[in-house]
Design a protein around this motif. Structure first.
Motif, PDB file in Angstrom:
ATOM      1  N   ALA A  42       0.979  -1.245   0.008  1.00 45.60           N
ATOM      2  CA  ALA A  42       0.080   0.105  -0.038  1.00 45.60           C
ATOM      3  C   ALA A  42       0.875   1.388  -0.027  1.00 45.60           C
ATOM      4  CB  ALA A  42      -0.685   0.121   1.262  1.00 45.60           C
ATOM      5  N   PHE A  74       6.724   3.599  -1.318  1.00 44.42           N
ATOM      6  CA  PHE A  74       8.022   4.334  -1.275  1.00 44.42           C
ATOM      7  C   PHE A  74       8.623   3.886  -0.009  1.00 44.42           C
ATOM      8  CE2 PHE A  74       8.909   6.140  -5.212  1.00 44.42           C
ATOM      9  CZ  PHE A  74       7.654   6.138  -5.905  1.00 44.42           C
ATOM     10  N   ALA A 111      -2.751   1.769  10.850  1.00 43.77           N
ATOM     11  CA  ALA A 111      -3.762   2.531   9.749  1.00 43.77           C
ATOM     12  C   ALA A 111      -3.047   2.586   8.449  1.00 43.77           C
ATOM     13  CB  ALA A 111      -4.159   3.872  10.561  1.00 43.77           C
ATOM     14  N   ALA A 112      -1.591   2.808   8.445  1.00 45.41           N
ATOM     15  CA  ALA A 112      -0.983   3.165   7.224  1.00 45.41           C
ATOM     16  C   ALA A 112      -0.942   1.673   6.252  1.00 45.41           C
ATOM     17  CB  ALA A 112       0.537   3.615   7.430  1.00 45.41           C
ATOM     18  N   TYR A 125       1.041   7.718  12.555  1.00 43.50           N
ATOM     19  CA  TYR A 125      -0.021   7.713  11.326  1.00 43.50           C
ATOM     20  C   TYR A 125       0.620   8.979  10.639  1.00 43.50           C
ATOM     21  CZ  TYR A 125      -3.895   7.589   8.469  1.00 43.50           C
ATOM     22  OH  TYR A 125      -4.745   7.615   7.223  1.00 43.50           O
ATOM     23  N   GLN A 149       2.552   9.165   6.842  1.00 43.21           N
ATOM     24  CA  GLN A 149       1.840  10.002   5.729  1.00 43.21           C
ATOM     25  C   GLN A 149       2.823  11.027   5.227  1.00 43.21           C
ATOM     26  OE1 GLN A 149      -1.768  11.436   7.376  1.00 43.21           O
ATOM     27  NE2 GLN A 149      -2.972  10.187   5.618  1.00 43.21           N
ATOM     28  N   LEU A 170       5.301   9.309   3.328  1.00 40.87           N
ATOM     29  CA  LEU A 170       4.623   9.338   1.966  1.00 40.87           C
ATOM     30  C   LEU A 170       4.738  10.465   1.039  1.00 40.87           C
ATOM     31  CD1 LEU A 170       1.817   6.863   2.465  1.00 40.87           C
ATOM     32  CD2 LEU A 170       3.806   6.262   1.280  1.00 40.87           C
ATOM     33  N   TYR A 171       4.257  11.421   1.706  1.00 41.58           N
ATOM     34  CA  TYR A 171       4.167  12.664   0.690  1.00 41.58           C
ATOM     35  C   TYR A 171       5.618  13.268   0.374  1.00 41.58           C
ATOM     36  CZ  TYR A 171      -0.865  13.612   1.565  1.00 41.58           C
ATOM     37  OH  TYR A 171      -1.874  13.525   1.537  1.00 41.58           O
ATOM     38  N   LYS A 226       8.165  11.485  -0.335  1.00 45.19           N
ATOM     39  CA  LYS A 226       8.739  10.478  -1.222  1.00 45.19           C
ATOM     40  C   LYS A 226      10.257  10.582  -1.017  1.00 45.19           C
ATOM     41  CE  LYS A 226       5.985  12.838  -4.978  1.00 45.19           C
ATOM     42  NZ  LYS A 226       4.495  12.850  -4.193  1.00 45.19           N
ATOM     43  N   GLY A 259       4.704   7.703 -10.195  1.00 42.70           N
ATOM     44  CA  GLY A 259       5.046   7.730  -8.889  1.00 42.70           C
ATOM     45  C   GLY A 259       4.955   9.122  -8.169  1.00 42.70           C
ATOM     46  N   LYS A 260       4.745  10.201  -9.114  1.00 41.72           N
ATOM     47  CA  LYS A 260       4.649  11.696  -8.237  1.00 41.72           C
ATOM     48  C   LYS A 260       3.282  11.939  -7.829  1.00 41.72           C
ATOM     49  CE  LYS A 260       8.739  13.470  -9.691  1.00 41.72           C
ATOM     50  NZ  LYS A 260       9.141  13.464 -11.036  1.00 41.72           N
ATOM     51  N   ASN A 291      -0.235  12.079  -5.911  1.00 45.73           N
ATOM     52  CA  ASN A 291      -0.675  11.509  -4.782  1.00 45.73           C
ATOM     53  C   ASN A 291      -2.110  11.260  -4.983  1.00 45.73           C
ATOM     54  OD1 ASN A 291       1.737  12.052  -3.371  1.00 45.73           O
ATOM     55  ND2 ASN A 291       1.117  14.302  -3.069  1.00 45.73           N
ATOM     56  N   HIS A 335      -9.903   2.802  -1.797  1.00 44.36           N
ATOM     57  CA  HIS A 335      -8.648   2.205  -2.563  1.00 44.36           C
ATOM     58  C   HIS A 335      -8.958   0.934  -3.228  1.00 44.36           C
ATOM     59  CE1 HIS A 335      -5.057  -0.322  -0.916  1.00 44.36           C
ATOM     60  NE2 HIS A 335      -4.607   0.479  -1.983  1.00 44.36           N
ATOM     61  N   MET A 371      -7.505   0.873  -7.051  1.00 46.98           N
ATOM     62  CA  MET A 371      -6.365  -0.209  -7.499  1.00 46.98           C
ATOM     63  C   MET A 371      -6.849  -0.990  -8.785  1.00 46.98           C
ATOM     64  SD  MET A 371      -5.153  -2.232  -4.136  1.00 46.98           S
ATOM     65  CE  MET A 371      -6.520  -2.654  -3.468  1.00 46.98           C
ATOM     66  N   LYS A 401       1.417   4.230 -12.536  1.00 46.09           N
ATOM     67  CA  LYS A 401       2.164   4.143 -11.020  1.00 46.09           C
ATOM     68  C   LYS A 401       1.808   5.460 -10.160  1.00 46.09           C
ATOM     69  CE  LYS A 401       6.440   2.158  -9.593  1.00 46.09           C
ATOM     70  NZ  LYS A 401       5.717   1.450  -8.414  1.00 46.09           N
ATOM     71  N   ASN A 450       1.287   7.149  -6.160  1.00 46.38           N
ATOM     72  CA  ASN A 450       1.737   7.176  -4.819  1.00 46.38           C
ATOM     73  C   ASN A 450       0.590   7.152  -3.733  1.00 46.38           C
ATOM     74  OD1 ASN A 450       3.411   7.429  -2.700  1.00 46.38           O
ATOM     75  ND2 ASN A 450       3.709   9.358  -2.816  1.00 46.38           N
ATOM     76  N   PHE A 451      -0.140   5.899  -3.330  1.00 44.72           N
ATOM     77  CA  PHE A 451      -1.104   6.011  -2.674  1.00 44.72           C
ATOM     78  C   PHE A 451      -1.003   6.537  -1.396  1.00 44.72           C
ATOM     79  CE2 PHE A 451      -4.556   4.011  -5.090  1.00 44.72           C
ATOM     80  CZ  PHE A 451      -3.906   3.195  -5.773  1.00 44.72           C
ATOM     81  N   ILE A 452      -1.950   7.349  -0.723  1.00 42.71           N
ATOM     82  CA  ILE A 452      -1.720   8.020   0.509  1.00 42.71           C
ATOM     83  C   ILE A 452      -3.000   7.569   1.213  1.00 42.71           C
ATOM     84  CG2 ILE A 452      -1.504  10.031   1.831  1.00 42.71           C
ATOM     85  CD1 ILE A 452       0.450  10.316  -0.136  1.00 42.71           C
ATOM     86  N   PRO A 453      -2.686   6.573   2.295  1.00 42.01           N
ATOM     87  CA  PRO A 453      -3.952   6.324   3.220  1.00 42.01           C
ATOM     88  C   PRO A 453      -4.473   7.458   4.265  1.00 42.01           C
ATOM     89  CG  PRO A 453      -1.766   5.522   4.220  1.00 42.01           C
ATOM     90  CD  PRO A 453      -1.414   6.548   2.962  1.00 42.01           C
ATOM     91  N   GLN A 488      -3.573  18.880  -1.149  1.00 43.29           N
ATOM     92  CA  GLN A 488      -2.245  17.811  -0.791  1.00 43.29           C
ATOM     93  C   GLN A 488      -2.354  16.557  -1.687  1.00 43.29           C
ATOM     94  OE1 GLN A 488      -2.712  18.369   3.594  1.00 43.29           O
ATOM     95  NE2 GLN A 488      -2.042  16.307   3.319  1.00 43.29           N
ATOM     96  N   ASP A 489      -3.780  16.117  -2.083  1.00 38.29           N
ATOM     97  CA  ASP A 489      -3.762  14.959  -2.963  1.00 38.29           C
ATOM     98  C   ASP A 489      -4.030  15.406  -4.141  1.00 38.29           C
ATOM     99  OD1 ASP A 489      -4.981  12.866  -0.531  1.00 38.29           O
ATOM    100  OD2 ASP A 489      -2.718  13.107  -0.957  1.00 38.29           O
TER     101      ASP A 489
END
Lengths: 191, 496, 325
Positions: free
Chosen positions: A49, A52, B184-185, B448, B452, B455-456, B458, C152-153, C155, C166, C170, C179, C181-184, C199-200
Motif C-alpha cells: 500500500a 516508497f 492504519a497505514a 500515522y 503519511q 509518503l508525501y 517521497k 509515482g509523483k 498522490n 482504495h 487499485m 504508478k 503514490n497511494f496515501i492512506p 495535498q492529494d
C-alpha cells in the motif's frame, strides 16, 4: 559501575520487593516484545500500500519496547542502589494487598458471571456482596440497594437512552428480567 | 451578510428552542457524568430523536448535548477522581485533592465557569472568523499535525519534573498499548494475539475506566474510613462556593487555555484530551507557584476545563464550510444536518444562511444558559459524594460497568479488568499515569502522521518539511530548541 | 423471626411470579433485535442505520437497536455476529467490501460465504474519481496521460487499505497501467479534505459527499466506477464510466447490505427478509432516504446471495494481482 545493596538489611521491605518485581517484569516484557515484534504482526494489510519509503509496522513498536526494556534495567538499578529504606514511602504492604485483592476478586467474579446471568442479576449479587463486605450490615438497606440500583439503571438506560445492557445467556433469566422491568414500569406509571 | 444574520436571529425568537437546548444540556451533563458513557454514544443514540424535530430545534438540541457532556465529565473527575469523559482526565490532577480538602463545590464551580468561558470565547471567535479559520484548517496537513503533536508532547513532558524515569516508563507503556491494533497505514494488525476485540486497538473507554475507576475503587477500599470525604459536611452545606477573587486570579489561565484549545481545535485528529493536557501543562509552567499543582490548585482545574471546551468552536469549521467532519462528534452532527436537509459545505451559507446563523448563535446561547443550569445542577452532585462508601462504591462500580458495556461487548470488560489491575499496581508503585494516557492517545496519530508525511515526502523528508511546509517547521524547530535548552540546563545544574 | 420469614416468602413469590406468566410460544421477534454495524459512529452507514431502525421497529414490533463495533477493518463486527447465537436477534448491517473482500486479506475467525446469508441489499454508491478543478487535467484520460509522464509523483488519496476508495482505485491503476503514490487517510472525510486542500492530486468520493463541491465548481468528477453511468443523478449524469473510457474492470461499488447468521432458523430469516421488503413501501422511510440524499436500489436477500460468490472470487483475483507483485 557498582551498586551496593543496603548495608544493614539484607532483604527489602514488601514495597521495595514489589518494585523489583515490577522492574523485572518490565524488562522482560519489553525485551520479548521488541525481539518478537515481527511475529506479533498478523499479515493483514497490504504492505505494497505504500510503495516508497515506509515505516514498517514493526518499527515504532520495536523501538518503544526496546527502550522500555532499557529503562526497566535503569529502574532496577535505581532500586538496588537504595540505602535508606526508611525514606521510601511505603504505599504497598501485605495488609493493603490482602484487602484490595478481595475486592478485586469481587469485581472479577462480577465480570465473569455477567454474560451468563445478565447485567441485572449479576449486579444484584455484586452490590449485595460488595456493600456487605464494605461494612454495611443493615439487612433491609442491602436488599433495597441491590435490587433497585440495577433496576433503575436498566430503566433509565433502556427506556430513556435506548442503550441496551447485556441479557443473560440463559433465555429464561433474560425473559424474567424483562418481566420485572415491565412490571415496575407499569407500577411507576400507575402511581 | 448582515441581513442573513438578522434573519437568523429572528428564527431564535421562540421559547421552544431554549427548552430543547436546556434539555440537551441536562442530558449531556448526565451522560458526561457517567464514567464510560460518552457524549458520542448519547449523540448517536439521540440522533433519531432530533430527526423528528425541526432543524432549528433538533440541531441545537444535539449541540446542547455535546456541550453538557464535556462539562459533565469533570464532575466525577473532581469528586472521585474518575473522569466521566476522556477530556476530563486532566481535571483529575487537581480535582480529587480539592474535594478531599472539602473544596469540592469550589472546584465544580470553577470547572463550570472555566468551561463556559472557554467555550463561549471560542464560539464567538469561530463565528466571527469562520472564513480565515477555514483557510487555516485546510493548510494543516500531516506534517503540521505531527509537528504540533510533537510540540505538545515536549511541553507536557517538561512539567513531569520529578517523575523523570517513572514518567518515561509510563509513557512508553502507554505508547506500547497505543500500538496494539490495526496499523492504519498498512492495514496490518499488531499485537492482538488473535483477539478480535483488540483488533481495533484497546478501546478508550475500558481503558479510561480501567485506569481511573478501578484503581480509585481499590484505593478507596484500602482505608477503613467510611466515607470518601474526610469530614462529613452535612447535607445542607456542600462546601464553600467559589469566590469571585479566586475566579479572577485564574482569568489569565483561562484565556491562555482558550487560546490553546482553539488552536488545537483547528488541527484535525488531536482533540480535547490533548488540549486539556496541554492547557494544564502550560498553566503549570506559567504559574508563579507550580508546587501547589497536584495538591489541589484551582488554577489547575480552570486550565484543562477551559482548553477542552475551547476545542469545540473551530472543530465545527471544516464541518460547516466543507461538509467534512473533523472528529466523530462532528461526524454525527453532520448526519444530523444532512438528515434535516441541510448540506454543510461551500454552498451552505448561500443556500441556508439564516438557519445556519441561528444554529451558530444557539451555540453561544447554550453556553449562557449553561452557566445558570449547571450551577443549579451542581448541588445534588456535590452532596452525593458524601454518601457512605458502602453505598457509593457498589453504585460506581455498577455504573462503570454500564459505561463499558454500552459501547462494546463483554470482552471489553476483561480489558477493563486487566488494565485496572495493572493501573492500580502502577499507582501504588508511585508511577504517574498521566503520561501513560497521553502517550496512548497520541501513539496512533504520531505514527500515522509520520507515515503519511513520509509518503508525501517521497524520500526527501527534510527538504519536504523544512522547505515546503513552514508551519510544521516552526513547531518542530521550537520543540527541538526547547529540548536542547532543557538538556543544557539540567546538564549545567549537575555540574555546579 | 416470623416477620422475616414472611417477608422472605413474599419476596420469593413476587420474584418467581413472572416465570409463571408463561409466554407461550411467542412470535419472533419478542425482544429487541440488535443491528451490528462494523463501523464507527458518524459515517453514512451510521446515518442510514439510525433512520432505518426507527421505522423498522414499528414494522417488526420490537425495537431494533444499533450496536457499533468498529475495528479490524470491519472484521470485529462481523466476528461478533458470526459468534452470536444464530437466533435471528443479532444481525449485521455492512458493506460488500467487508463481506466479500476484507476477510480474504487477513485471518478471521469465520468464513464469510458459509457463515453469513444476505437479508437484503439496501442501496449502493458508485464512487467518483475527483480532482480539484485547477489541476492540469480535466478528464480522466488527460489524467492518465499526466500520470504516465510522472510516474509515482501523483498522490492518490484513499480512505484506508482495501476500503471503498482504495479498491476501485487499485482496479483503475491496474487497468490504466500507471504508478501512483497511494496515501492512506483515516476514512472518506479526511481523504476528501486532503484532496480539497491540495495535498492529494486525485482521490475518490461518494456522490453524497462530493456533490456540494462539484456544484460549487471547486472539484471536478472525472469518472465513475461501474458499468452504467449515474444517469438519474442531476449532478453526475454526464460523468463517464471508467469502462467507457477504456479502463476495464473498474467495477467496485459500495453496496450496503443486511446480513444474518447462516444458521438462522428459516422462519425467522423470512420474517426479517419480509420486514425489509415492507419497509420499502413505508412513507417515513422514503422520506428519510430522500432527505439524506440516498437512493434505494433494493435487491432481495435470496438474489443477492447468488452474486456473492462471484464477487468474492473476483476479489480473490484482485487481491492476488495487487499483492502478488
Amino acid at each position: 559501575m557498582s551498586f551496593k545493596l543496603s548495608s544493614e538489611k539484607k532483604f527489602f521491605n514488601f514495597y521495595l520487593k514489589s518494585e523489583i518485581a515490577a522492574s523485572i517484569l518490565i524488562i522482560t516484557i519489553g525485551a520479548c516484545f521488541a525481539l518478537f515484534m515481527p511475529h506479533m504482526i498478523a499479515k493483514g494489510g497490504m504492505v505494497q500500500a505504500q510503495d516508497f519509503i515506509r515505516l514498517s509496522p514493526i518499527f515504532f513498536p520495536r523501538i518503544t519496547f526496546a527502550v522500555l526494556s532499557i529503562l526497566g534495567i535503569v529502574y532496577l538499578i535505581q532500586i538496588l542502589k537504595i540505602k535508606n529504606e526508611e525514606q521510601i514511602e511505603e504505599t504497598l504492604s501485605k495488609e493493603i494487598v490482602q484487602n484490595v485483592s478481595i475486592i478485586f476478586l469481587f469485581v472479577t467474579i462480577y465480570t465473569f458471571i455477567l454474560p451468563y446471568l445478565g447485567y441485572g442479576i449479576a449486579s444484584i449479587i455484586m452490590i449485595f456482596s460488595l456493600s456487605y463486605r464494605l461494612g454495611n450490615r443493615i439487612w433491609w438497606q442491602l436488599v433495597l440497594l441491590s435490587f433497585f440500583i440495577p433496576l433503575t439503571i436498566r430503566i433509565i438506560f433502556e427506556r430513556v437512552l435506548f442503550i441496551y445492557l447485556p441479557r443473560s445467556h440463559f433465555e429464561i433469566l433474560g425473559a424474567w428480567e424483562d418481566k420485572i422491568v415491565k412490571i415496575f414500569l407499569n407500577l411507576f406509571f400507575i402511581i | 451578510m448582515l441581513e442573513t444574520f438578522i434573519q437568523g436571529m429572528h428564527l431564535l425568537l421562540r421559547w421552544d428552542i431554549y427548552f430543547f437546548i436546556a434539555a440537551g444540556l441536562c442530558i449531556g451533563m448526565f451522560v458526561g457524568a457517567m464514567p464510560g458513557l460518552t457524549t458520542i454514544l448519547a449523540l448517536s443514540v439521540l440522533l433519531p430523536v432530533s430527526f423528528k424535530l425541526e432543524p432549528v430545534l433538533g440541531i441545537p438540541f444535539l449541540v446542547g448535548l455535546f456541550k453538557g457532556g464535556i462539562y459533565g465529565g469533570s464532575i466525577p473527575a473532581i469528586l472521585v477522581g474518575i473522569p466521566g469523559t476522556a477530556a476530563s482526565i486532566a481535571t483529575t490532577f487537581e480535582g480529587p485533592a480539592l474535594t478531599r480538602k472539602g473544596h469540592g463545590r469550589k472546584a465544580l464551580e470553577m470547572a463550570l465557569f472555566s468551561s463556559v468561558s472557554g467555550d463561549l470565547i471560542s464560539d464567538i471567535f469561530t463565528i466571527l472568523l469562520i472564513g480565515p479559520i477555514a483557510i487555516i484548517t485546510l493548510m494543516i496537513g500531516p506534517p503540521e499535525i505531527f509537528a504540533i503533536i510533537f510540540f505538545s508532547l515536549v511541553l507536557i513532558a517538561s512539567i513531569s519534573g520529578d517523575s523523570g524515569l517513572k514518567g518515561a516508563i509510563a509513557a512508553l507503556i502507554g505508547l506500547g498499548l497505543g500500538f496494539i491494533g490495526t496499523d492504519a497505514a498498512t492495514g496490518s494488525t499488531r499485537m492482538t494475539f488473535g483477539f478480535m476485540s483488540l483488533s481495533a486497538g484497546i478501546p478508550l473507554i475500558p481503558l479510561v475506566i480501567g485506569i481511573f475507576a478501578l484503581p480509585e475503587i481499590l484505593l478507596a477500599v484500602e482505608s477503613r474510613a467510611p466515607r470518601f470525604v474526610s469530614q462529613f459536611i452535612g447535607y445542607s452545606n456542600t462546601g464553600e462556593k467559589l469566590r469571585w477573587k479566586e475566579f479572577k486570579s485564574s482569568i489569565k489561565t483561562i484565556l491562555r487555555s482558550t487560546g490553546i484549545g482553539t488552536g488545537i481545535g483547528m488541527v484535525p485528529g488531536v482533540g480535547q484530551v490533548v488540549a486539556a493536557f496541554v492547557g494544564y501543562s502550560a498553566a503549570k509552567r506559567a504559574s508563579t507557584h507550580p508546587e501547589t499543582f497536584g495538591e489541589g490548585e484551582l488554577d489547575g482545574i480552570a486550565a484543562p476545563e477551559a482548553a477542552n471546551n475551547a476545542v469545540n468552536g473551530p472543530t465545527m469549521v471544516p464541518l460547516l464550510t466543507l461538509g467534512i467532519p473533523g472528529d466523530t462528534a462532528t461526524a454525527i452532527l453532520l448526519g444530523a444536518f444532512v438528515a434535516h436537509g441541510m448540506r454543510p459545505g461551500p454552498l451552505i451559507f448561500q443556500e441556508q444562511g439564516p438557519l445556519l446563523y441561528a444554529i451558530l448563535m444557539s451555540m453561544v446561547i447554550a453556553n449562557i444558559l449553561f452557566v445558570f443550569l449547571g450551577y443549579v445542577l451542581l448541588k445534588p452532585f456535590a452532596i452525593a459524594i458524601q454518601i457512605k462508601k458502602s453505598y457509593l462504591i457498589p453504585i460506581i462500580l455498577a455504573l462503570a460497568f454500564v459505561g463499558t458495556l454500552s459501547t462494546g461487548d463483554n470482552s471489553d470488560l476483561i480489558i477493563m479488568l486487566v488494565v485496572g489491575f495493572f493501573a492500580y499496581i502502577l499507582r501504588k508503585l508511585n508511577f504517574d499515569l498521566a503520561p501513560l494516557i497521553i502517550a496512548f492517545v497520541l501513539a496512533e496519530p504520531v505514527e500515522y502522521t509520520l507515515s503519511q508525511t513520509m509518503l508525501y515526502a517521497k524520500g526527501s523528508i527534510l527538504q519536504y518539511i523544512f522547505v515546503t511546509r513552514p508551519i510544521s517547521s516552526a513547531f518542530l524547530l521550537s520543540a527541538l530548541i526547547w529540548i536542547l535548552y532543557r538538556a543544557m540546563r539540567s546538564f549545567s545544574r549537575k555540574r555546579t | 423471626m416470623r416477620r422475616t420469614i414472611f417477608a422472605l416468602l413474599v419476596t420469593f413469590v413476587f420474584l418467581v411470579s413472572p416465570i409463571l406468566i408463561v409466554d407461550g410460544h411467542a412470535k419472533f421477534p419478542n425482544r429487541p433485535v440488535t443491528l451490528v454495524l462494523p463501523v464507527g459512529a458518524g459515517g453514512s452507514h451510521d446515518l442510514h442505520a439510525r433512520g432505518i431502525t426507527g421505522i423498522m421497529s414499528d414494522i417488526i414490533g420490537q425495537p431494533m437497536i444499533v450496536k457499533l463495533l468498529p475495528g479490524g477493518a470491519g472484521m470485529r463486527g462481523h466476528a461478533f455476529v458470526a459468534n452470536a447465537k444464530p437466533d435471528g436477534y443479532t444481525i449485521l448491517f455492512t458493506a460488500n467490501g467487508f463481506d466479500q473482500l476484507v476477510p480474504q486479506t487477513r485471518k478471521v475467525p469465520f468464513n464469510s460465504l458459509k457463515d453469513f446469508t444476505a437479508i437484503a441489499k439496501l442501496n449502493h454508491a458508485q464512487p467518483l474519481f475527483v480532482s480539484l478543478s485547477n489541476r492540469p487535467w480535466k478528464t480522466l484520460k488527460q489524467f492518465v496521460a499526466y500520470a504516465k509522464k510522472n510516474p509515482g509523483k501523483i498522490n492518490f488519496g484513499h480512505s484506508g487499505v482495501w476500503g471503498a476508495i482504495h479498491t476501485p482505485a487499485m482496479q483503475f491503476v491496474k487497468a490504466a497501467g500507471i504508478k501512483v503514490n497511494f496515501i492512506p487517510h483515516k476514512g472518506g472525510g479526511p481523504a476528501l479534505r486532503a484532496l480539497l486542500s491540495g495535498q492529494d492530486h486525485i482521490s475518490m468520493a461518494m456522490p453524497t459527499s462530493g456533490r456540494a463541491h462539484v456544484r460549487s465548481g471547486k472539484m471536478i468528477a472525472l469518472g465513475v466506477t461501474g458499468n452504467k453511468r449515474m444517469s438519474k443523478d442531476k449532478d453526475f449524469k454526464n460523468v463517464p464510466t471508467a469502462a467507457e473510457l477504456g479502463y476495464k474492470g473498474v467495477s467496485f461499488k459500495m453496496e450496503r447490505i443486511f446480513m444474518a447468521h447462516a444458521k438462522t432458523p428459516p422462519e425467522r430469516l423470512k420474517v426479517l427478509r419480509d420486514a425489509f421488503e415492507t419497509i420499502l413501501k413505508n412513507k417515513s422511510f422514503k422520506k428519510f432516504m430522500r432527505s439524506i440524499g440516498e437512493k434505494v436500489q433494493f435487491v432481495k436477500g435470496t438474489d443477492y446471495n447468488k452474486v456473492r460468490k462471484e464477487r468474492y472470487d473476483g476479489f480473490t483475483q484482485l487481491i492476488k494481482a495487487m499483492t502478488g507483485k
